[in-house]
Enzyme design. Sequence first.
Site, PDB file in Angstrom:
ATOM      1  CE  LYS A  99      -2.973   1.817   3.349  1.00 15.25           C
ATOM      2  NZ  LYS A  99      -3.201   3.229   3.066  1.00 15.25           N
ATOM      3  N   GLY A 188     -10.562   8.367   5.791  1.00 16.83           N
ATOM      4  CA  GLY A 188     -11.550   9.418   6.001  1.00 16.83           C
ATOM      5  C   GLY A 188     -12.948   8.921   6.324  1.00 16.83           C
ATOM      6  CG  ASN A 209      -6.506   1.942  11.383  1.00 13.83           C
ATOM      7  OD1 ASN A 209      -5.331   1.715  11.174  1.00 13.83           O
ATOM      8  ND2 ASN A 209      -7.011   1.702  12.593  1.00 13.83           N
ATOM      9  CB  THR A 210      -9.356   6.602  12.484  1.00  8.15           C
ATOM     10  OG1 THR A 210      -8.065   6.721  11.888  1.00  8.15           O
ATOM     11  CG2 THR A 210      -9.396   7.431  13.745  1.00  8.15           C
TER      12      THR A 210
HETATM   13  C1  LIG Z   1      -3.760   6.030   3.912  1.00  8.44           C
HETATM   14  C2  LIG Z   1      -3.924   5.569   5.271  1.00  8.44           C
HETATM   15  O1  LIG Z   1      -3.071   5.667   6.087  1.00  8.44           O
HETATM   16  C3  LIG Z   1      -5.190   4.959   5.561  1.00  8.44           C
HETATM   17  O2  LIG Z   1      -5.229   3.671   5.032  1.00  8.44           O
HETATM   18  C4  LIG Z   1      -5.480   4.870   6.989  1.00  8.44           C
HETATM   19  O3  LIG Z   1      -4.812   3.803   7.550  1.00  8.44           O
HETATM   20  C5  LIG Z   1      -6.924   4.685   7.174  1.00  8.44           C
HETATM   21  O4  LIG Z   1      -7.482   5.897   7.226  1.00  8.44           O
HETATM   22  P1  LIG Z   1      -8.544   6.170   8.361  1.00  8.44           P
HETATM   23  O5  LIG Z   1      -7.822   5.942   9.636  1.00  8.44           O
HETATM   24  O6  LIG Z   1      -8.990   7.559   8.135  1.00  8.44           O
HETATM   25  O7  LIG Z   1      -9.636   5.172   8.178  1.00  8.44           O
END
Ligand SMILES: CC(=O)[C@@H](O)[C@H](O)COP(=O)(O)O
Length: 263
Positions: A99, A188, A209-210
């Site tokens: 990635k 996002g 992720n977040t």
């Molecule tokens: C590009 C990047 O680092 C994303 O894959 C991140 O890990 C996920 O983004 P969010 O934490 O906003 O979902």
Amino acid sequence: MADDFDIGGRSLASRLLIGSALYPSPAIMEQSIRASGAEIVTVSLRREAADGQAGAAFWSIVRDLGVSVLPNTAGCRTVREAVATAEMARELFETNWIKLEVIGDDYSLQPDVFGLVEAAAELVKRGFTVFPYCTEDLVVAKRLVEAGCSILMPWGAPIGTGKGLINPYALGQLRHAFPDIPLIVDAGIGTPSHAMQAMELGYDGVLLNTAVAKAADPVGMASAFKAAVAGGRLAHLAGRMPERDLARPSTPVIGTPFWHQAD
Ligand SMILES: CC(=O)[C@@H](O)[C@H](O)COP(=O)(O)O
């Protein structure tokens, strides 16, 4: 109906890709990933390479999950750094998948799309399957495909903001322009409805992720995202009704006492 997701030479049941950072504890990370049903987990090389013990424990959890690992070049700001990080990740994780992140702005973490295209071309030459984290810009997407990328990962919004799809029109245009390239919204996403919106647009998957790691109940939120991604996919396959500017009654009016047909 089988609706497998063919990506990077693998066929998967889940269209949700999940990150492995920011969880309150390794145990919650493990439970959340399981609850999400994700079969691809992104892992930062920097974290894995950092400090022996924590890295080893983390790696053993990921291995036990039986998922495909997608290493990332998080934190890289130059082409050279990203290429070197990808090479190290290939060795450590024994995968050609990468990635690719080349960050161009420390405040927004917006990708440096020029460096991204250059790094992607170099990594494709070196035999990597590149998952490029890009903006929703159509011309950048074209350049990435010309550079040999067979997957595109435009952002929904800046990383960690949880704002959802800030430019759904442009994301829709990308889908239209690249009907045969797997498209994954990456970053996002804040709520399951954002993920569902991406899937309804016809995107092949969502990476986040977040939104899970920082939820009050990460495991519960991971289950909610699993359902949303599957629901959005079903809705896309079912085909939405045409949007109309004018109201049209959905209950029959013929036979009601004072009904008049509109001219
Ligand atoms: C590009 C990047 O680092 C994303 O894959 C991140 O890990 C996920 O983004 P969010 O934490 O906003 O979902």
